[in-house]
Design a protein around this motif. Structure first.
Motif, PDB file in Angstrom:
ATOM      1  N   MET A   1       0.847  -1.188   0.000  1.00 40.74           N
ATOM      2  CA  MET A   1       0.000   0.000   0.000  1.00 40.74           C
ATOM      3  C   MET A   1       0.887   1.245   0.000  1.00 40.74           C
ATOM      4  O   MET A   1       0.867   2.074   0.887  1.00 40.74           O
ATOM      5  CB  MET A   1      -0.879   0.001   1.228  1.00 40.74           C
ATOM      6  N   ALA A   2       1.721   1.332  -0.967  1.00 38.58           N
ATOM      7  CA  ALA A   2       2.649   2.444  -1.044  1.00 38.58           C
ATOM      8  C   ALA A   2       1.974   3.622  -1.681  1.00 38.58           C
ATOM      9  O   ALA A   2       1.974   3.810  -2.876  1.00 38.58           O
ATOM     10  CB  ALA A   2       3.885   2.028  -1.822  1.00 38.58           C
ATOM     11  N   GLY A   3       1.393   4.469  -0.870  1.00 36.22           N
ATOM     12  CA  GLY A   3       0.659   5.584  -1.420  1.00 36.22           C
ATOM     13  C   GLY A   3       1.239   6.916  -1.052  1.00 36.22           C
ATOM     14  O   GLY A   3       0.782   7.952  -1.524  1.00 36.22           O
ATOM     15  N   ASN A   4       2.288   6.960  -0.192  1.00 36.65           N
ATOM     16  CA  ASN A   4       2.786   8.240   0.278  1.00 36.65           C
ATOM     17  C   ASN A   4       3.453   9.042  -0.817  1.00 36.65           C
ATOM     18  O   ASN A   4       3.611  10.253  -0.709  1.00 36.65           O
ATOM     19  CB  ASN A   4       3.771   8.020   1.437  1.00 36.65           C
ATOM     20  N   ASN A   5       3.941   8.382  -1.893  1.00 41.09           N
ATOM     21  CA  ASN A   5       4.557   9.118  -2.982  1.00 41.09           C
ATOM     22  C   ASN A   5       3.533   9.908  -3.780  1.00 41.09           C
ATOM     23  O   ASN A   5       3.888  10.731  -4.606  1.00 41.09           O
ATOM     24  CB  ASN A   5       5.289   8.143  -3.914  1.00 41.09           C
ATOM     25  N   THR A   7       0.857  11.626  -2.337  1.00 40.86           N
ATOM     26  CA  THR A   7       0.033  12.498  -1.515  1.00 40.86           C
ATOM     27  C   THR A   7       0.865  13.468  -0.709  1.00 40.86           C
ATOM     28  O   THR A   7       1.994  13.183  -0.329  1.00 40.86           O
ATOM     29  CB  THR A   7      -0.844  11.664  -0.547  1.00 40.86           C
ATOM     30  N   ASP A   8       0.321  14.656  -0.487  1.00 44.88           N
ATOM     31  CA  ASP A   8       0.951  15.640   0.382  1.00 44.88           C
ATOM     32  C   ASP A   8       0.408  15.524   1.800  1.00 44.88           C
ATOM     33  O   ASP A   8       0.929  16.150   2.715  1.00 44.88           O
ATOM     34  CB  ASP A   8       0.683  17.060  -0.141  1.00 44.88           C
ATOM     35  N   VAL A   9      -0.641  14.758   1.979  1.00 45.86           N
ATOM     36  CA  VAL A   9      -1.293  14.623   3.272  1.00 45.86           C
ATOM     37  C   VAL A   9      -0.674  13.457   4.025  1.00 45.86           C
ATOM     38  O   VAL A   9      -0.650  12.333   3.533  1.00 45.86           O
ATOM     39  CB  VAL A   9      -2.812  14.401   3.099  1.00 45.86           C
ATOM     40  N   ALA A  10      -0.139  13.726   5.217  1.00 43.34           N
ATOM     41  CA  ALA A  10       0.483  12.682   6.029  1.00 43.34           C
ATOM     42  C   ALA A  10      -0.521  12.017   6.954  1.00 43.34           C
ATOM     43  O   ALA A  10      -0.340  10.864   7.351  1.00 43.34           O
ATOM     44  CB  ALA A  10       1.633  13.263   6.847  1.00 43.34           C
ATOM     45  N   GLU A  11      -1.574  12.744   7.304  1.00 45.00           N
ATOM     46  CA  GLU A  11      -2.593  12.193   8.177  1.00 45.00           C
ATOM     47  C   GLU A  11      -3.928  12.867   7.903  1.00 45.00           C
ATOM     48  O   GLU A  11      -3.985  13.948   7.314  1.00 45.00           O
ATOM     49  CB  GLU A  11      -2.215  12.362   9.651  1.00 45.00           C
ATOM     50  N   PHE A  12      -4.987  12.186   8.327  1.00 47.10           N
ATOM     51  CA  PHE A  12      -6.327  12.722   8.184  1.00 47.10           C
ATOM     52  C   PHE A  12      -6.919  12.964   9.570  1.00 47.10           C
ATOM     53  O   PHE A  12      -6.580  12.268  10.530  1.00 47.10           O
ATOM     54  CB  PHE A  12      -7.225  11.746   7.414  1.00 47.10           C
ATOM     55  N   VAL A  13      -7.809  13.936   9.633  1.00 51.52           N
ATOM     56  CA  VAL A  13      -8.517  14.239  10.875  1.00 51.52           C
ATOM     57  C   VAL A  13      -9.914  13.643  10.773  1.00 51.52           C
ATOM     58  O   VAL A  13     -10.683  13.997   9.871  1.00 51.52           O
ATOM     59  CB  VAL A  13      -8.603  15.757  11.126  1.00 51.52           C
ATOM     60  N   LEU A  14     -10.212  12.731  11.681  1.00 53.19           N
ATOM     61  CA  LEU A  14     -11.529  12.105  11.692  1.00 53.19           C
ATOM     62  C   LEU A  14     -12.489  12.944  12.515  1.00 53.19           C
ATOM     63  O   LEU A  14     -12.144  13.429  13.595  1.00 53.19           O
ATOM     64  CB  LEU A  14     -11.442  10.689  12.267  1.00 53.19           C
ATOM     65  N   THR A  91      -6.970  11.636  14.970  1.00 54.52           N
ATOM     66  CA  THR A  91      -6.300  11.675  13.682  1.00 54.52           C
ATOM     67  C   THR A  91      -5.901  10.257  13.309  1.00 54.52           C
ATOM     68  O   THR A  91      -5.740   9.388  14.174  1.00 54.52           O
ATOM     69  CB  THR A  91      -5.045  12.566  13.722  1.00 54.52           C
ATOM     70  N   ILE A  92      -5.736  10.027  12.023  1.00 54.57           N
ATOM     71  CA  ILE A  92      -5.311   8.722  11.537  1.00 54.57           C
ATOM     72  C   ILE A  92      -4.303   8.953  10.424  1.00 54.57           C
ATOM     73  O   ILE A  92      -4.483   9.835   9.577  1.00 54.57           O
ATOM     74  CB  ILE A  92      -6.519   7.900  11.033  1.00 54.57           C
ATOM     75  N   SER A  93      -3.208   8.218  10.450  1.00 53.19           N
ATOM     76  CA  SER A  93      -2.172   8.381   9.439  1.00 53.19           C
ATOM     77  C   SER A  93      -2.701   7.974   8.072  1.00 53.19           C
ATOM     78  O   SER A  93      -3.707   7.262   7.960  1.00 53.19           O
ATOM     79  CB  SER A  93      -0.942   7.536   9.795  1.00 53.19           C
ATOM     80  N   TYR A  94      -2.000   8.427   7.039  1.00 49.41           N
ATOM     81  CA  TYR A  94      -2.408   8.072   5.679  1.00 49.41           C
ATOM     82  C   TYR A  94      -2.440   6.557   5.503  1.00 49.41           C
ATOM     83  O   TYR A  94      -3.397   5.995   4.976  1.00 49.41           O
ATOM     84  CB  TYR A  94      -1.452   8.714   4.672  1.00 49.41           C
ATOM     85  N   ARG A  95      -1.362   5.888   5.940  1.00 52.18           N
ATOM     86  CA  ARG A  95      -1.306   4.431   5.813  1.00 52.18           C
ATOM     87  C   ARG A  95      -2.391   3.764   6.667  1.00 52.18           C
ATOM     88  O   ARG A  95      -2.987   2.771   6.264  1.00 52.18           O
ATOM     89  CB  ARG A  95       0.075   3.926   6.225  1.00 52.18           C
ATOM     90  N   GLY A  96      -2.614   4.315   7.870  1.00 54.49           N
ATOM     91  CA  GLY A  96      -3.656   3.766   8.728  1.00 54.49           C
ATOM     92  C   GLY A  96      -5.031   3.899   8.100  1.00 54.49           C
ATOM     93  O   GLY A  96      -5.873   3.004   8.208  1.00 54.49           O
TER      94      GLY A  96
END
Length: 309
Positions: A1-5, A7-14, A91-96
């Motif tokens: 699940m290599a998606g960080n390349n 996206t500029d978003v490191a985490e999301f706010v739930l 908050t939840i990380s992008y990978r999470g």
């Protein structure tokens, strides 16, 4: 699940389930109770069926799979929801987020397929009883159950892979308490055309086709039950199907609202309640529905736990 390349978003706010701080403690207690009941109820179903050789039949084999799906589905969502209520936000990380999306979509799709397999099992049992042992042999049941898990896993891999290719440049606030495909697509800065096309295909297959197959099975089942002459025979035949039909109606109505009729605005707030129904309430009610209406399960539970009356 290599998606960080991508996206500029490191985490999301739930978003919290409710903005009313006075309700936080009440909601925390309620959701924790739901979670514990879902875990305990489904674990008891699995234990009772596993330890009772008399329940090692196709119907209870599929019921065990349903209980397992309920456990992993609610465990994918509720711990993070409880964390958000305790911390007054989460908050939840992008990978999470991608991981939660992957597993939640996997388990929801698998449950829809499993309900169809369970409807077919009841169709064969009632409409073709003389051929039941052949059509629902152990290899056939294992093949059906394995297909349920594998097909849904392939589908969620496609959706998660496509989601990982999207570009998220902000905002990073998800208007939900979990990561789902419809809510994440609203935050993407990239074109979501391919994602939407695959969503439609998945909706048609998992939602429409499986729902129609389930309803066709039950139309034949009801027709066969009505042809039974004795009232006792009708009652017994209907009792074996009514629990499953109730679960089907409850589950499909919530999933269809979220994935086939997605929306925005006030419907997003309603979506939180609907999401709670299929991730927490349904897994909690399923063991009660099946055990309270099933004498065999209640007898098996009493054998495992003599204190249960």
């Amino acid at each position: 699940m290599a998606g960080n390349n991508h996206t500029d978003v490191a985490e999301f706010v739930l978003q919290s389930f409710s903005g009313d701080t006075q309700l936080q403690a009440l909601l925390l207690t309620f959701f924790l109770l739901l979670y514990l009941m879902a875990l305990a109820g489904n674990a008891l179903i699995i234990m009772a069926i596993s330890l009772n050789p008399g329940l090692h039949t196709p119907m209870y084999f599929f019921l065990t799979n349903l209980a397992l799906l309920d456990i992993v589905c609610t465990s994918t969502v509720l711990p993070k929801l409880l964390e958000g209520l305790v911390a007054k936000g989460s908050t939840i990380s992008y990978r999470g987020c991608m991981a939660q999306l992957f597993f939640l979509t996997w388990f929801l799709g698998a449950e829809l397929l499993l309900l169809t397999a369970m409807a077919y099992d009841r169709y064969v049992a009632i409409c073709c009883p003389l051929h039941y042992s052949t059509k629902m042999s152990q290899p056939v049941c294992i093949l059906l159950a394995g297909s349920v898990w594998v097909i849904s896993a392939v589908s969620t891999s496609v959706h998660t892979g496509l989601m990982a290719q999207l570009h998220f440049c902000g905002p990073n606030q998800i208007r939900h308490f979990l990561c789902e495909v419809p809510t994440l697509l609203l935050l993407s800065c990239s074109s979501t055309t391919l994602n939407n096309i695959m969503i439609v295909i998945a909706d048609v297959y998992f939602g429409v086709v499986n729902f129609l197959l389930t309803m066709v099975s039950y139309s034949f089942i009801i027709a066969s039950i009505l042809r039974i002459r004795s009232m006792e025979g009708k009652r017994r035949a209907f009792s074996t199907c009514s629990s499953h039909l109730l679960v089907v109606c409850m589950y499909y109505s919530t999933v269809i609202y979220t994935y086939i009729l997605p929306g925005s605005g006030s419907s997003m707030e309603n979506g939180k309640v609907v999401a709670l129904l299929y991730t927490a309430v349904s897994p909690t009610l399923n063991p009660l529905i099946y055990s309270l209406r099933n004498k065999d399960v209640k007898v098996a539970l009493r054998k495992v736990f003599p204190c249960i009356k």
